[in-house]
Every structure is written in structure tokens, then in C-alpha cells.
Motif scaffolding. Structure first.
Motif, PDB file in Angstrom:
ATOM      1  N   UNK A  54      33.132  39.830  36.837  1.00 13.19           N
ATOM      2  CA  UNK A  54      34.299  39.311  36.117  1.00 13.19           C
ATOM      3  C   UNK A  54      34.103  39.436  34.611  1.00 13.19           C
ATOM      4  N   UNK A  55      32.862  39.216  34.145  1.00 15.62           N
ATOM      5  CA  UNK A  55      32.643  39.299  32.699  1.00 15.62           C
ATOM      6  C   UNK A  55      32.834  40.732  32.202  1.00 15.62           C
ATOM      7  N   UNK A  56      32.389  41.695  33.019  1.00 16.14           N
ATOM      8  CA  UNK A  56      32.548  43.081  32.598  1.00 16.14           C
ATOM      9  C   UNK A  56      34.024  43.379  32.373  1.00 16.14           C
ATOM     10  N   UNK A  57      34.850  42.936  33.322  1.00 19.04           N
ATOM     11  CA  UNK A  57      36.277  43.208  33.164  1.00 19.04           C
ATOM     12  C   UNK A  57      36.844  42.473  31.973  1.00 19.04           C
ATOM     13  N   UNK A  66      43.172  43.614  25.584  1.00 22.25           N
ATOM     14  CA  UNK A  66      43.947  43.085  26.715  1.00 22.25           C
ATOM     15  C   UNK A  66      43.380  41.700  27.028  1.00 22.25           C
ATOM     16  N   UNK A  67      43.905  41.042  28.065  1.00 23.44           N
ATOM     17  CA  UNK A  67      43.375  39.733  28.426  1.00 23.44           C
ATOM     18  C   UNK A  67      42.314  39.816  29.508  1.00 23.44           C
ATOM     19  N   UNK A  68      42.483  40.737  30.451  1.00 25.15           N
ATOM     20  CA  UNK A  68      41.554  40.767  31.568  1.00 25.15           C
ATOM     21  C   UNK A  68      41.919  39.731  32.604  1.00 25.15           C
ATOM     22  N   UNK A  69      41.133  39.586  33.670  1.00 29.02           N
ATOM     23  CA  UNK A  69      41.496  38.645  34.735  1.00 29.02           C
ATOM     24  C   UNK A  69      41.480  37.217  34.206  1.00 29.02           C
ATOM     25  N   UNK A  71      43.725  34.729  36.026  1.00 30.10           N
ATOM     26  CA  UNK A  71      44.594  33.963  36.915  1.00 30.10           C
ATOM     27  C   UNK A  71      43.817  33.082  37.871  1.00 30.10           C
ATOM     28  N   UNK A  72      42.729  33.658  38.457  1.00 29.09           N
ATOM     29  CA  UNK A  72      42.018  32.932  39.499  1.00 29.09           C
ATOM     30  C   UNK A  72      41.041  31.951  38.866  1.00 29.09           C
ATOM     31  N   UNK A  73      41.357  30.644  38.954  1.00 28.51           N
ATOM     32  CA  UNK A  73      40.449  29.646  38.424  1.00 28.51           C
ATOM     33  C   UNK A  73      40.443  29.607  36.919  1.00 28.51           C
ATOM     34  N   UNK A  74      39.630  28.694  36.325  1.00 29.22           N
ATOM     35  CA  UNK A  74      39.585  28.607  34.860  1.00 29.22           C
ATOM     36  C   UNK A  74      39.033  29.899  34.255  1.00 29.22           C
ATOM     37  N   UNK A  75      39.702  30.457  33.327  1.00 32.24           N
ATOM     38  CA  UNK A  75      39.342  31.719  32.659  1.00 32.24           C
ATOM     39  C   UNK A  75      39.121  32.855  33.648  1.00 32.24           C
ATOM     40  N   UNK A  76      39.725  32.779  34.810  1.00 34.57           N
ATOM     41  CA  UNK A  76      39.557  33.852  35.794  1.00 34.57           C
ATOM     42  C   UNK A  76      38.180  33.897  36.412  1.00 34.57           C
ATOM     43  N   UNK A  77      37.435  32.764  36.332  1.00 31.73           N
ATOM     44  CA  UNK A  77      36.056  32.787  36.814  1.00 31.73           C
ATOM     45  C   UNK A  77      35.962  32.910  38.331  1.00 31.73           C
ATOM     46  N   UNK A  78      37.023  32.566  39.059  1.00 33.53           N
ATOM     47  CA  UNK A  78      36.965  32.675  40.519  1.00 33.53           C
ATOM     48  C   UNK A  78      37.396  34.047  41.008  1.00 33.53           C
ATOM     49  N   UNK A  79      37.574  34.944  40.074  1.00 33.93           N
ATOM     50  CA  UNK A  79      37.994  36.299  40.442  1.00 33.93           C
ATOM     51  C   UNK A  79      37.053  36.937  41.470  1.00 33.93           C
ATOM     52  N   UNK A  80      35.720  36.802  41.322  1.00 36.50           N
ATOM     53  CA  UNK A  80      34.846  37.406  42.338  1.00 36.50           C
ATOM     54  C   UNK A  80      35.135  36.883  43.729  1.00 36.50           C
TER      55      UNK A  80
ATOM     56  N   UNK B 105      43.008  54.626  24.684  1.00 40.11           N
ATOM     57  CA  UNK B 105      44.379  54.583  25.199  1.00 40.11           C
ATOM     58  C   UNK B 105      45.049  53.270  24.837  1.00 40.11           C
ATOM     59  N   UNK B 106      44.324  52.174  24.978  1.00 40.72           N
ATOM     60  CA  UNK B 106      44.935  50.884  24.682  1.00 40.72           C
ATOM     61  C   UNK B 106      45.209  50.756  23.186  1.00 40.72           C
TER      62      UNK B 106
END
Lengths: 396, 345
Positions: A54-57, A66-69, A71-80, B105-106
């Protein structure tokens, strides 16, 4: 702080004492101790993998505004977690023409060396899962197994993109393995041992009270560290060496025909392999679990180790966000014509440093031994690509 | 594309197109003259305004319509903004083709978005602008548009510098682009190429200078030319052209006069040009974009033919790619800078 330093070991010992007092036999306790260590190491690295994915993204996204993930959990931490569920529930496709057994085995074969090499890394003071005299040798010997896995994947998929990707991967990994190992040998040579713990111990202490004795602070060490870093990028198939899965021409290389959890296993193995090689980099050149400044030695050593590993992993993401991909012939030319001679130069330089007494004279000598080949090779290499700025005509 | 490989080397390459064919020319022949304007937006959907201009220019040549000065200025401003955003997007795309994971690109799209915002303020649509009309433009500039365009143009060279700092000195980029698929001026001319690729090969041919259509003769700008004609030159020519576009924009934004934006005598609906034929062409961001129209005096074109730069520039693809590595094919294709909407029409 002393308590925190020993915390992982003490926790395990306390747990075993409790079990011992409950009447668990001695032999059983030894096995349990090993299982606990293995479980902890794998657990920590799986956690790191989840965090890294998730951090890489997120880092990539930030670099690319961009923002990156998120949505899932706080700061997208539940993305994995979400990714894991998605991967598990996806259909596992096997092409009809594929060699099904090899196709199935490839991710497993990929995963095993990635986990095995974790055994010899010193995670902190007196925290080595397996104290191996020839740890470095073990690391590279076992780590080379991933190449077999990648070729298995490419061959078994029976897909042109997969085979092309696998061929590229083999060519690349074999070429980069050599400078990688030779630059690792320099550190082993100076420390006088192939044991990772001894190499880390050799980097302890501070010069002039604040400058750590890390190998990266010496001329040969710096060169070898750079070479090792480039080799590590290539070994873990990361940008700008991600040719095996160059998505603009090869779809996804050897991973083209993989889906579902087999793909996830590949992905996981690649990331854990990346952490392992970052760990090796830290061990060899960045002083392992040693603190960077004297007053920071109060911070537990394992925090330093994982902090440094995360930092190196971060730089890899950074590189990925910045650089375009190399072409396959440039890649091989770079490995054989630049990295390999340079790694020999670093090797020689390390020898000079050692025999010149590791003082100012040694500094100068090893700098010369590294610097001259760098200039000669660098100039001849870049002039082949005519880096010179071109001029353009303008008509009014 | 059907590519035959020997190891990683390309031995045969055959572009297969037609998957995006939308029957543009025949549809235009079945509709009124005006109804073809929105369809031209969808040719090269990266740069709709230059497509509009090429078509309206052909119709104006056919009907002998005058265009008011203010409208000509607006056309030049929008066309140069279109060129800017096309070239910027090109820089991003070619880096993505090289596998640079979207950073360039971005960055490019961040800048392109500002230009698209200007288009939206002016025409109501970011990409499908449908803005130009026979003898002028559909509507006048909204208030404050010139100021915001001026701000954008002021800031643009800084962005180009930023891109160049990131890209043009990078060894990997140089190694990937220099010496890849060089093109001689003779071959480029024989291939019928136009636009930045032709100029990268060293041919001094810019329709803005050759035809002096619009009011381009009033503006001071230079036409860059390459010496080698390889992918790197194609890349750099676009950077240099973008800088020249900024110069044109600076002059146009200051010099724009007041007045009507459409010729009051021009009739849009039920427009019936006299019988005859005309070819209108402009220097589009990708090359010579031309419309060949035949009128039989009725309210719809008798023949409607597009000369798309993307398609004609693409015809040399196989020749450029033979003997290169497969990874180069993506870069060469990227350096030609095609839009499939225009290739297949």
C-alpha cells in the motif's frame, strides 16, 4: 530501552518458561522455540509486505501528484486486506495448453527461496534466526532459486509473452548476479567472514565520535554499495530493470497467464525477496542494526534494522517513480561492460584499503583505484550513447 | 500490429487498423455542412479545435467566406493551445511507452488539464469542443478568459523547463531514443510525412509558414528542425515547438482586437456553398490535416475526404521498426504520435 531492545527475545523466553512450567517436555520446547522464531520472521515480513504494497502505491501516487488508495480504512491502510480478498476470490485460470504441474509449482518455488534467505539476516543485536558461518553464500545460493521459478512460470504458461519475459528475466538475473555477488564479497573480505553477524559487528563504533564505521562511508564501500543497489534492483525485477514484465510490450511477462492467488503468491514472493535483498544491503553496507549516531544507540537495534530496510525500499519506489525502463541490449551491456569491471575495481580497492592500513593513505589509494576505472568506463560507456546535447536548426 | 520476432529483433511488422472505423466521411456526406463540425472533434480527439479549424477553413475556401480578425485571433490562440497540450501529452505518452510508470504522464496531464479548463470555459466541453463555425467561431471569449490564458502561457515555459530537467538529460532516455529509427529527409518526403516527424528529419516545411493561412504571417515564430531524424529528435522537436507556440500565444493574447467573432453574412444552418471543390489544410499538432470537399450546390457535401496526418505518418512504421528491438517498437510508435480516432476515422 534495554528492555525494549531485548523484548522480542525475552517475550519468547517468557512464553517458553510458562509452557515449561506447565510440563511441556524439553524437546518439544526447542521445536516450539524454532517455530516461534520462524513464525515471527515470516509474520513480520508478511506485515511489511502488506504495508509496502500500500505504501508503494501511495508514494508513487504522491510523486505523480495523485492521491493513491485512500478508501479502505484510515488512509487506505486496509487496502492489502481488500486486495487479498480480491485475489483469493478470483478465478484461478490455467491455460489449456499449459504444463499444469509446472504452472502450479512455479509460484511455490518462487516463494521458498524468498522465505529461506530470511533465516540468515541479523535483525538486531544477537537476533539471528540461524547463525550461519557462510551466511552470505547461503543467501545468494538460495536466492538464485527464484530464477528457476521465473523460467518455470514463463515456460509452463505456453504463451509467447511469458516465454519472452522469462528469457529476459533469466538473461538479466544471471548478468546482474555476478556484480551483485562480487560487490557483496568486498564487504565479506574486509570483515574477514562470510557470516552476516560478523560483518555487522565489523561496522560498529564511530570515527571521531560521530561518523559510523559503516562500509558505505569508505570509497570502496560506497562503490560496492551502489553496485549492489543496482544489482539488487535488477535481481528483484524492479524499475528501471522491470523488463521481464515490461507492460508496454510484453503484457505482464512471465506473469501473463497467472491469476488469483497464484499471482498473489508471485507478487508476495517478489516483495519479500525485495525486502530480503534490502536487508542484505543494509547488513553489508549500512551497518546492519547499528545506530547511525552514538546517542541514538539507546533505540533498539531491531528498530534500526527495519528502519533502514524500509528506507532502502523507499528509495527503490522513488527510483521506480522516476526512471524509464532500459532496453534489453543496453541492460546486458550495462551489466557486462560497466557493472562487472566496476565491481572488480571495488574488489581491488577494498584490498588496497585493507593493506594500506585503513588510514588516510588507504582512503586515497582506494579512491584512486575506484575513481580511475569509474571515469574511464563511465566516459566510454556514455559516449556510446552519444549523450552530447544536440543542436537544432531554426528557420524564421 | 502483427509483429514477427527473431529473438527480440523485429523482422516483420504489419499494422492492422480499422478497429476504430466510424464511417466519418460517409456520415458527413449524408448530413448538412454544419453537422460535420462536431464529427471532426472526434477525429483526433486529443486536439478537437485544430480539426474544427481545418474543416471550417476548407468550407470557407469553398464558399469564399471572410473571417473577422478577432475570430482569426481566437482560432490561432485555441490552435496553439491545442498544440501545446498535444505536445505535452505526447511527452507523457512516450515516457509511458518507455515504462516510466506514469510520473511524466501525470505531470504532463496536470498541465494539459489547465488548458482543457480553458477550452471548457470557452466552448463548454473539455475535448469535444465543436467550437468553430463557417466564417468565424461559435461564441466570443468569456470575460477573464484572456487573463487566465495569459497566466497559463506565462507559467508554461517553467513547466517545460521542469519536464526537460526530468527528461532530456536522463541517460536511460537518451539511450532509448538516440539513434533509434533515424529517417532521412528524402525518405520522409517520399513517405508523405508531415508535421513534427518531417521537421525532425530536417525538412523545413511548416504549413503555418508555407500557406500563411489564418493570420500566421503576422506572428513572429521560428520553425525548429532536427538533423538526425531519430526518436530523440522527434521528441525534442516537440519540446521546441511547444516553446515556439508559447511565443505565438504571447503575441496573440496581447494583439487580439475587438470585433465580431463570426462573419455576419455567413449562414450556418441550411448553408449551401456554390458548386465546386476545395482543399483546406492546416498545420495540425500531428502534421498536415486537410479536408477535401466537393460541393454540388446542395445542403450537404457531395464528397468529404479527410487527409489524416496520423494515418499517413503511420505508413512508414514497418520500415522504421525493422531490425529494431521489440521494446523500440513501442517507442517508435509513440514518437510518430498517432491518435487512432484519426487513423481509422
Amino acid at each position: 530501552m534495554e528492555l525494549l531492545e531485548r523484548a522480542p527475545v525475552e517475550l519468547k523466553n517468557a512464553f517458553l518458561r510458562v509452557l515449561g512450567s506447565l510440563g511441556v517436555p524439553e524437546g518439544m520446547l526447542a521445536i516450539l522455540s524454532a517455530v516461534l522464531i520462524i513464525g515471527t520472521v515470516i509474520g513480520v515480513f508478511l506485515g511489511l509486505f502488506a504495508l509496502m504494497s500500500v505504501m508503494e502505491r501511495k508514494i508513487l501516487a504522491r510523486v505523480q501528484n495523485r492521491y493513491g488508495p485512500n478508501r479502505a480504512g484510515p488512509f487506505g491502510l486496509f487496502q492489502p486486506v481488500a486486495d487479498g480478498i480480491k485475489m483469493l476470490t478470483k478465478e484461478d485460470l490455467v491455460p489449456r495448453a499449459a504444463d499444469k504441474v509446472v504452472h502450479f509449482l512455479a509460484p511455490v518455488v518462487m516463494m521458498v527461496p524468498a522465505l529461506l534467505v530470511l533465516a540468515i539476516l541479523p535483525y538486531g543485536r544477537d537476533m539471528v534466526p540461524v547463525e550461519l558461518e557462510s551466511g552470505i553464500l547461503f543467501f545468494f545460493a538460495v536466492g538464485a532459486g527464484t530464477e528457476v521459478a521465473i523460467f518455470m512460470a514463463g515456460w509452463a504458461s505456453n504463451n509467447k509473452y511469458s516465454v519472452l519475459g522469462a528469457m529476459r528475466a533469466i538473461a538479466q538475473m544471471i548478468s546482474y548476479e555476478i556484480p551483485l555477488v562480487i560487490s557483496a564479497v568486498t564487504a565479506a573480505m574486509i570483515a574477514g567472514s562470510l557470516s552476516p553477524s560478523v560483518i555487522v559487528a565489523a561496522q560498529g563504533g564511530f570515527a571521531a565520535g560521530f561518523l559510523p564505521h559503516w562500509f558505505v562511508t569508505t570509497p570502496w564501500g560506497f562503490t560496492a554499495a551502489l553496485l549492489f543497489y543496482i544489482g539488487a534492483l535488477a535481481e528483484s525485477n524492479r524499475s528501471p530493470f522491470d523488463l521481464p514484465e515490461g507492460e508496454s510490450e510484453l503484457v505482464a511477462g512471465h506473469l501473463t497467464e497467472y491469476s488469483g492467488f497464484k499471482y498473489a503468491t508471485f507478487f508476495m514472493a517478489e516483495y519479500i525477496g525485495m525486502f530480503a535483498i534490502c536487508g542484505m544491503f543494509v547488513t553489508l553496507f549500512l551497518g546492519g542494526w547499528q545506530a547511525p549516531l552514538p546517542f541514538l544507540t539507546v533505540v533498539p537495534s531491531w528498530i534500526w534494522f527495519f528502519g533502514k530496510v524500509c528506507f532502502v525500499a523507499f528509495t527503490m519506489v522513488w527510483v521506480r517513480a522516476t526512471l524509464p525502463r532500459l532496453r534489453v541490449d543496453h541492460l546486458l551491456a550495462f551489466a557486462w561492460k560497466f557493472l562487472l569491471p566496476m565491481s572488480f575495481a571495488a574488489f581491488l580497492s577494498a584490498a588496497c584499503w585493507h593493506y594500506a592500513g585503513r588510514g588516510p593513505a588507504a582512503w586515497f589509494l582506494s579512491l584512486v583505484v575506484v575513481g580511475i576505472p569509474y571515469l574511464v568506463l563511465g566516459l566510454s560507456f556514455t559516449s556510446r550513447f552519444s549523450v552530447s546535447r544536440r543542436t537544432y536548426l531554426f528557420s524564421e | 500490429m502483427n509483429v514477427t520476432l527473431d529473438g527480440e529483433t523485429v523482422v516483420k511488422l504489419q499494422p492492422v487498423f480499422g478497429y476504430l472505423h466510424r464511417n466519418h466521411e460517409k456520415i458527413a456526406e449524408g448530413n448538412s455542412w454544419l453537422a460535420a463540425v462536431p464529427y471532426t472533434d472526434r477525429l483526433d480527439y486529443i486536439c478537437p479545435l485544430t480539426n474544427n479549424w481545418a474543416y471550417t477553413l476548407a468550407v470557407e475556401t469553398l464558399a469564399g467566406l471572410e473571417v473577422p480578425e478577432r475570430a482569426e485571433y481566437i482560432r490561432i490562440i485555441t490552435a496553439e493551445l491545442t498544440r501545446l497540450q498535444n505536445h505535452v501529452a505526447f511527452m507523457g505518452f512516450i515516457l509511458a511507452d518507455m515504462g516510466a510508470w506514469g510520473s511524466a504522464l501525470m505531470y504532463a496531464f496536470r498541465e494539459r488539464e489547465k488548458i482543457l479548463d480553458l477550452f471548457e470555459a470557452l466552448t463548454g466541453a473539455r475535448m469535444m469542443c465543436n467550437y468553430m463555425r463557417f466564417g468565424g467561431c461559435r461564441c466570443d471569449l468569456p470575460s477573464g478568459w484572456l487573463e487566465s490564458a495569459g497566466q497559463l502561457v506565462e507559467g508554461f515555459p517553467a513547466f517545460l523547463d521542469e519536464m526537460e530537467a526530468l527528461l532530456t538529460g536522463n541517460e536511460i532516455l537518451l539511450a532509448r531514443l538516440q539513434g533509434v529509427a533515424p529517417l532521412t529527409p528524402e525518405r520522409a518526403i517520399n513517405g508523405g510525412l508531415s508535421g513534427p516527424i518531417l521537421r525532425a528529419a530536417g525538412v523545413d516545411y511548416d504549413i503555418r509558414k508555407v500557406d500563411n493561412y489564418g493570420l500566421y504571417s503576422r506572428f513572429k515564430f521560428r520553425v525548429p528542425r532536427g538533423r538526425v531524424g531519430d526518436c530523440y529528435d522527434r521528441f525534442m522537436i516537440r519540446v521546441l515547438e511547444a516553446r515556439e507556440s508559447v511565443e505565438i500565444l504571447k503575441q496573440a493574447l496581447v494583439g487580439i482586437p475587438d470585433g465580431p467573432v463570426v462573419n455576419p453574412k455567413a449562414k450556418q444552418r441550411g448553408f449551401r456553398p456554390p458548386a465546386g471543390e476545395a482543399y483546406g489544410r492546416i498545420e495540425g499538432p500531428k502534421g498536415e490535416l486537410g479536408f477535401y470537399l466537393i460541393s454540388d450546390g446542395s445542403d450537404r457535401p457531395y464528397r468529404f475526404r479527410v487527409r489524416p496526418p496520423s494515418l499517413i505518418n503511420l505508413t512508414l512504421l514497418e520500415e522504421l521498426c525493422l531490425g529494431t528491438k521489440i521494446a523500440d517498437v513501442m517507442v517508435i510508435l509513440g514518437s510518430i504520435d498517432i491518435v487512432l480516432g484519426e487513423v481509422d476515422r
